[in-house]
Design a protein around this motif. Structure first.
Motif, PDB file in Angstrom:
ATOM      1  N   VAL A   1       0.846  -1.191   0.000  1.00 19.68           N
ATOM      2  CA  VAL A   1       0.000   0.000   0.000  1.00 19.68           C
ATOM      3  C   VAL A   1       0.882   1.242   0.000  1.00 19.68           C
TER       4      VAL A   1
ATOM      5  N   PRO B   1      -4.940   3.186  -0.374  1.00 18.46           N
ATOM      6  CA  PRO B   1      -5.756   2.590   0.687  1.00 18.46           C
ATOM      7  C   PRO B   1      -7.157   2.187   0.258  1.00 18.46           C
TER       8      PRO B   1
ATOM      9  N   LEU C   1      -0.170   2.453   6.615  1.00 15.37           N
ATOM     10  CA  LEU C   1      -1.399   2.690   5.859  1.00 15.37           C
ATOM     11  C   LEU C   1      -2.397   1.553   6.048  1.00 15.37           C
ATOM     12  N   LEU C   2      -1.908   0.333   6.136  1.00  9.55           N
ATOM     13  CA  LEU C   2      -2.795  -0.804   6.368  1.00  9.55           C
ATOM     14  C   LEU C   2      -3.514  -0.675   7.703  1.00  9.55           C
TER      15      LEU C   2
ATOM     16  N   GLN D   1      -5.535   3.271   7.738  1.00 12.96           N
ATOM     17  CA  GLN D   1      -6.564   3.598   6.749  1.00 12.96           C
ATOM     18  C   GLN D   1      -7.271   2.376   6.166  1.00 12.96           C
ATOM     19  N   VAL D   2      -6.505   1.344   5.801  1.00 10.35           N
ATOM     20  CA  VAL D   2      -7.125   0.200   5.133  1.00 10.35           C
ATOM     21  C   VAL D   2      -7.998  -0.599   6.100  1.00 10.35           C
TER      22      VAL D   2
END
Length: 343
Positions: free
Chosen positions: A237, A288, A327-328, A331-332
């Motif tokens: 990501v 994301p 980011l995982l 946001q993800v």
């Protein structure tokens, strides 16, 4: 639906921003920092693979997991995978019960055959025993997990008679069988009452649905309780789709070309890479929102309890891997849970 989201690494030997290969020792230290970051951003699982070759730094996952057990707070810690065919189940149980103690119950075993064969000659095993080694050693590990004295006999190691094994795990160790596509391994996981971890490293993820369905049918026929199904996919990501693809591709291509040369695969192209980025493809790569949408679709399609992303791919630098983990988690994961709640 709800789902856990984890990350995994094989300790891939990476490069500096200047393109210099890191030492195995530095890669291991970086993996420790990556696991700590995964805990910090709220991911649910951090998995460490076992390999015995130059391009991967980690041959003893439990040692790395022990380090993480004392420097993380809540994240589950496991192997991805333990190459059970060439290991001794007694030692596997002992090492993981130690990690279980250090982590206050967060250890997990993912037992599998592994995707490489270097461990067989290294530890004196004959590849002609490939099937019987895995079958017998999984049988023995399943017996050991109960924490009771074990009586067992087989062809591939000395038998045990009313043998106690220490240290005993204070709480049960969550254990999965990692399966790349073998129906016999799926049924074997059900027979032993162990979770199923699908290793999706190529092709469309929905091609694995028959294996998930077979596992659930086997559980029902064996009158086993309902058990979780999880999946492992490669991914990365970044801030945008284009940035993620362009950053990852040269490292992923080189990794695939090396494995292809060893296994007789054809050349790996940008076209093949881009195809795997599409909604039905196997790579969880993009910004994301793109990755969250794709992950939610795989979770729904396969009925997963957890989805793990192998965020380290070839020589992709540590700094990029760290950002992917952030980011995982930040946001993800919340977006995936939101998408699943909408359904």
């Amino acid at each position: 639906m709800s789902v856990e989201i984890g990350v995994e690494t094989f300790g891939d030997v990476t490069v500096t921003p200047d393109g210099e290969l890191l030492t195995h020792a530095q890669v291991i230290r970086n993996v420790l920092a990556e696991g700590q970051a995964a805990d910090r951003v709220g991911l649910d699982f951090f998995g460490v693979g076992e390999h015995h070759r130059e391009d991967y730094a980690i041959s003893s996952p439990e040692v790395v997991l022990a380090g993480l057990a004392t420097t993380t707070e809540r994240i589950k810690l496991g192997s991805a995978v333990t190459v059970l065919s060439s290991d001794d189940p007694v030692r596997v149980y002992q090492r993981f019960s130690t990690v279980q103690a250090l982590s206050n119950g967060r250890a997990e075993i993912i037992a599998g055959r592994g995707s490489f064969i270097e461990s067989f000659p290294l530890f004196g095993h004959d590849l002609r025993d490939y099937e019987v080694l895995f079958s017998e050693r999984l049988d023995l590990l399943a017996e050991l997990l109960d924490g009771q004295p074990v009586t067992w006999s087989g062809q591939t190691r000395a038998g045990l008679e009313d043998q106690e094994v220490f240290p005993r795990a204070e709480t049960p160790i969550t254990t999965w069988v990692g399966v790349g596509g073998t129906p016999q391994s799926v049924v074997r996981a059900a027979q032993h009452g162990l979770g199923l971890m699908l290793a999706i490293i190529g092709g469309e993820p929905m091609r694995f649905k028959p294996l998930a369905d077979l596992y659930r049918r086997a559980l029902a026929q064996l009158e086993q309780p309902e058990l979780p199904v999880a999946a492992h996919l490669h991914g990365f990501v970044a801030e945008t789709d284009d940035e993620a693809a362009d950053l990852l591709f040269p490292h992923y291509r080189d990794q695939m070309l090396k494995m292809g040369a060893e296994r007789g695969w054809g050349a790996y192209s940008r076209e093949a890479f881009d195809a795997a980025l599409q909604p039905g493809g196997n790579l969880l790569v993009g910004g994301p929102e793109t990755v969250a949408q794709k992950m939610a679709a795989v979770v729904r399609g396969l009925g997963l309890s957890r989805i793990d992303v192998k965020y380290s791919n070839g020589t992709l630098p540590h700094e990029a891997a760290l950002r992917s983990i952030e980011l995982l988690g930040e946001q993800v994961k919340p977006r995936v849970l939101e998408l699943l709640a909408e359904r």
